[in-house]
Design a protein around this motif. Sequence first.
Motif, PDB file in Angstrom:
ATOM      1  N   MET A   1     -10.345 -77.654  59.465  1.00 29.25           N
ATOM      2  CA  MET A   1     -10.252 -78.709  58.448  1.00 29.25           C
ATOM      3  C   MET A   1     -11.059 -79.928  58.890  1.00 29.25           C
ATOM      4  O   MET A   1     -10.966 -80.360  60.045  1.00 29.25           O
ATOM      5  CB  MET A   1      -8.785 -79.102  58.233  1.00 29.25           C
ATOM      6  CG  MET A   1      -8.602 -80.276  57.280  1.00 29.25           C
ATOM      7  SD  MET A   1      -6.883 -80.826  57.184  1.00 29.25           S
ATOM      8  CE  MET A   1      -6.113 -79.389  56.430  1.00 29.25           C
ATOM      9  N   GLU A   2     -11.835 -80.475  57.973  1.00 29.21           N
ATOM     10  CA  GLU A   2     -12.562 -81.706  58.247  1.00 29.21           C
ATOM     11  C   GLU A   2     -11.726 -82.889  57.761  1.00 29.21           C
ATOM     12  O   GLU A   2     -11.311 -82.939  56.606  1.00 29.21           O
ATOM     13  CB  GLU A   2     -13.916 -81.712  57.540  1.00 29.21           C
ATOM     14  CG  GLU A   2     -14.698 -82.996  57.751  1.00 29.21           C
ATOM     15  CD  GLU A   2     -15.977 -83.054  56.939  1.00 29.21           C
ATOM     16  OE1 GLU A   2     -16.681 -84.086  57.017  1.00 29.21           O
ATOM     17  OE2 GLU A   2     -16.272 -82.078  56.221  1.00 29.21           O
ATOM     18  N   THR A   3     -11.456 -83.828  58.648  1.00 27.19           N
ATOM     19  CA  THR A   3     -10.717 -85.028  58.278  1.00 27.19           C
ATOM     20  C   THR A   3     -11.700 -86.090  57.811  1.00 27.19           C
ATOM     21  O   THR A   3     -12.568 -86.520  58.575  1.00 27.19           O
ATOM     22  CB  THR A   3      -9.911 -85.558  59.472  1.00 27.19           C
ATOM     23  OG1 THR A   3      -8.973 -84.557  59.890  1.00 27.19           O
ATOM     24  CG2 THR A   3      -9.158 -86.827  59.095  1.00 27.19           C
ATOM     25  N   ILE A   4     -11.577 -86.519  56.563  1.00 28.42           N
ATOM     26  CA  ILE A   4     -12.509 -87.507  56.037  1.00 28.42           C
ATOM     27  C   ILE A   4     -11.904 -88.904  56.138  1.00 28.42           C
ATOM     28  O   ILE A   4     -10.690 -89.085  56.019  1.00 28.42           O
ATOM     29  CB  ILE A   4     -12.909 -87.194  54.580  1.00 28.42           C
ATOM     30  CG1 ILE A   4     -11.681 -87.170  53.660  1.00 28.42           C
ATOM     31  CG2 ILE A   4     -13.650 -85.873  54.502  1.00 28.42           C
ATOM     32  CD1 ILE A   4     -12.025 -86.998  52.188  1.00 28.42           C
ATOM     33  N   MET A   5     -12.753 -89.894  56.376  1.00 26.90           N
ATOM     34  CA  MET A   5     -12.325 -91.284  56.435  1.00 26.90           C
ATOM     35  C   MET A   5     -12.609 -91.938  55.091  1.00 26.90           C
ATOM     36  O   MET A   5     -13.747 -91.892  54.594  1.00 26.90           O
ATOM     37  CB  MET A   5     -13.061 -92.022  57.553  1.00 26.90           C
ATOM     38  CG  MET A   5     -12.509 -93.399  57.849  1.00 26.90           C
ATOM     39  SD  MET A   5     -10.910 -93.374  58.712  1.00 26.90           S
ATOM     40  CE  MET A   5     -11.463 -92.993  60.378  1.00 26.90           C
ATOM     41  N   LEU A   6     -11.594 -92.538  54.500  1.00 27.01           N
ATOM     42  CA  LEU A   6     -11.704 -93.177  53.197  1.00 27.01           C
ATOM     43  C   LEU A   6     -11.541 -94.682  53.357  1.00 27.01           C
ATOM     44  O   LEU A   6     -10.517 -95.147  53.869  1.00 27.01           O
ATOM     45  CB  LEU A   6     -10.629 -92.647  52.245  1.00 27.01           C
ATOM     46  CG  LEU A   6     -10.644 -91.142  51.969  1.00 27.01           C
ATOM     47  CD1 LEU A   6      -9.393 -90.727  51.208  1.00 27.01           C
ATOM     48  CD2 LEU A   6     -11.897 -90.759  51.191  1.00 27.01           C
ATOM     49  N   SER A   7     -12.537 -95.431  52.931  1.00 24.23           N
ATOM     50  CA  SER A   7     -12.489 -96.886  53.062  1.00 24.23           C
ATOM     51  C   SER A   7     -12.588 -97.546  51.695  1.00 24.23           C
ATOM     52  O   SER A   7     -13.629 -97.453  51.027  1.00 24.23           O
ATOM     53  CB  SER A   7     -13.629 -97.390  53.946  1.00 24.23           C
ATOM     54  OG  SER A   7     -13.659 -98.808  53.959  1.00 24.23           O
ATOM     55  N   PRO A   8     -11.538 -98.229  51.244  1.00 22.15           N
ATOM     56  CA  PRO A   8     -11.609 -98.922  49.955  1.00 22.15           C
ATOM     57  C   PRO A   8     -12.676-100.014  49.918  1.00 22.15           C
ATOM     58  O   PRO A   8     -13.108-100.412  48.830  1.00 22.15           O
ATOM     59  CB  PRO A   8     -10.202 -99.532  49.817  1.00 22.15           C
ATOM     60  CG  PRO A   8      -9.337 -98.697  50.692  1.00 22.15           C
ATOM     61  CD  PRO A   8     -10.214 -98.306  51.847  1.00 22.15           C
ATOM     62  N   GLN A   9     -13.104-100.480  51.062  1.00 28.46           N
ATOM     63  CA  GLN A   9     -14.123-101.528  51.101  1.00 28.46           C
ATOM     64  C   GLN A   9     -15.489-101.006  50.666  1.00 28.46           C
ATOM     65  O   GLN A   9     -16.318-101.761  50.178  1.00 28.46           O
ATOM     66  CB  GLN A   9     -14.203-102.130  52.498  1.00 28.46           C
ATOM     67  CG  GLN A   9     -12.964-102.917  52.889  1.00 28.46           C
ATOM     68  CD  GLN A   9     -13.117-103.577  54.236  1.00 28.46           C
ATOM     69  OE1 GLN A   9     -13.856-103.115  55.097  1.00 28.46           O
ATOM     70  NE2 GLN A   9     -12.412-104.685  54.429  1.00 28.46           N
ATOM     71  N   THR A  10     -15.716 -99.715  50.868  1.00 33.70           N
ATOM     72  CA  THR A  10     -17.012 -99.138  50.516  1.00 33.70           C
ATOM     73  C   THR A  10     -16.917 -98.082  49.421  1.00 33.70           C
ATOM     74  O   THR A  10     -17.946 -97.635  48.910  1.00 33.70           O
ATOM     75  CB  THR A  10     -17.657 -98.502  51.758  1.00 33.70           C
ATOM     76  OG1 THR A  10     -16.771 -97.498  52.298  1.00 33.70           O
ATOM     77  CG2 THR A  10     -17.912 -99.555  52.836  1.00 33.70           C
ATOM     78  N   ASP A  11     -15.684 -97.675  49.068  1.00 32.46           N
ATOM     79  CA  ASP A  11     -15.501 -96.616  48.071  1.00 32.46           C
ATOM     80  C   ASP A  11     -14.377 -97.017  47.132  1.00 32.46           C
ATOM     81  O   ASP A  11     -13.205 -97.016  47.520  1.00 32.46           O
ATOM     82  CB  ASP A  11     -15.185 -95.289  48.770  1.00 32.46           C
ATOM     83  CG  ASP A  11     -14.964 -94.137  47.798  1.00 32.46           C
ATOM     84  OD1 ASP A  11     -15.107 -94.352  46.576  1.00 32.46           O
ATOM     85  OD2 ASP A  11     -14.615 -93.040  48.268  1.00 32.46           O
ATOM     86  N   GLU A  12     -14.696 -97.358  45.902  1.00 33.64           N
ATOM     87  CA  GLU A  12     -13.687 -97.815  44.956  1.00 33.64           C
ATOM     88  C   GLU A  12     -12.720 -96.699  44.562  1.00 33.64           C
ATOM     89  O   GLU A  12     -11.652 -96.963  44.011  1.00 33.64           O
ATOM     90  CB  GLU A  12     -14.351 -98.388  43.707  1.00 33.64           C
ATOM     91  CG  GLU A  12     -15.176 -97.394  42.915  1.00 33.64           C
ATOM     92  CD  GLU A  12     -15.833 -98.000  41.686  1.00 33.64           C
ATOM     93  OE1 GLU A  12     -16.343 -97.229  40.841  1.00 33.64           O
ATOM     94  OE2 GLU A  12     -15.833 -99.242  41.572  1.00 33.64           O
ATOM     95  N   ASN A  13     -13.078 -95.458  44.856  1.00 33.50           N
ATOM     96  CA  ASN A  13     -12.211 -94.318  44.531  1.00 33.50           C
ATOM     97  C   ASN A  13     -11.406 -93.829  45.728  1.00 33.50           C
ATOM     98  O   ASN A  13     -10.779 -92.766  45.665  1.00 33.50           O
ATOM     99  CB  ASN A  13     -13.057 -93.157  43.988  1.00 33.50           C
ATOM    100  CG  ASN A  13     -13.689 -93.491  42.648  1.00 33.50           C
ATOM    101  OD1 ASN A  13     -13.029 -94.033  41.769  1.00 33.50           O
ATOM    102  ND2 ASN A  13     -14.967 -93.173  42.514  1.00 33.50           N
TER     103      ASN A  13
END
Length: 342
Positions: free
Chosen positions: A1-13
Amino acid sequence: METIMLSPQTDENAVKTAADLILQGEVVGMPTETVYGLAANALNGDAVAKIFRAKGRPQDNPLIVHIAAFDQIYDLCPAVPPQAKLLAEAFWPGPLTMIVPKGDCIPDEVSCGLETVGIRLPSHPLARDLIRTAGVPLAAPSANTSGRPSTTTAEHVLRDMNGKIAAILDGGPCGVGVESTVVTLALDKPRLLRPGGVTLEQLETVLGEVEVDRALYEKIGDDVRVSAPGMKYRHYAPKAPVTVVRGDPQRTAEYIAAHISGPTGVLCFDEYGDLFPTCVVERFGSQNDLAAQAREVFDRLRAFDDTDVQQIWAQCPSDEGLGLAVANRIKKAAGFHVIELS
């Protein structure tokens, strides 16, 4: 499994992506004001089981359910105690978990077969946004490998959980730094099961007398069934063994300095770091700044794992106010190996 990093500062979704993963039965690293959590749909037993596998968590260590508004407690608890409303008015949203009778919708994977469940309304805006967007309550213990120091940044979570969970929602460093206070309302009298960002003294202003569980001060047996996380097993520990020295800060620093041998780490108040020139020193706040100590203690304990120290000596505060929570975490990291200086 690849763990993805989600940042609201750069990704509105980012929050929607994390919510969608949760609704698909996955586990997501979630920021709160206390520490990062591993969040899964609290109503989906199979999803919750993934939390235990990712952490390597014992199967009798119950989880806390996170909600986004007080009224959601009525969906999870068949009879909300009047004390819960008083505590919510005083401390929610915030770092307080209440143990209450659980409803049938809570799977055994969350409560570990108990008739009670811990419920919390976090103050971190991203945590509440994630809960609202997912539309379900979230079961979420701390996002660390079981037994290790808790995670207070997204980078900490990635270090422990890379490849084990679907994603991490990056909300920046945690503001409180130690896990939530846990108080049970399911006994004859309220009882503090775990100290945290809401102090015992603050609880007493609302509830009056609050009993204090012995697990705060001593290691309890493996045969004891617990109703809150952080009570029973070795927690918060770096790789090297820890010895705690308690008492007057100047005296504890001098005691530690006199007993150093071999590759040694020292967790100390800012004022005393220069007393240990041959050691790996991690300062975790001024002796009078309990808020800084709470924010820094897990990060500093984790830092020792990047060194070759074979032992760690630690100062810790007294049990007043937020000091009770900080001292509890350091003593549990040491397996309650504590030297008391009178």
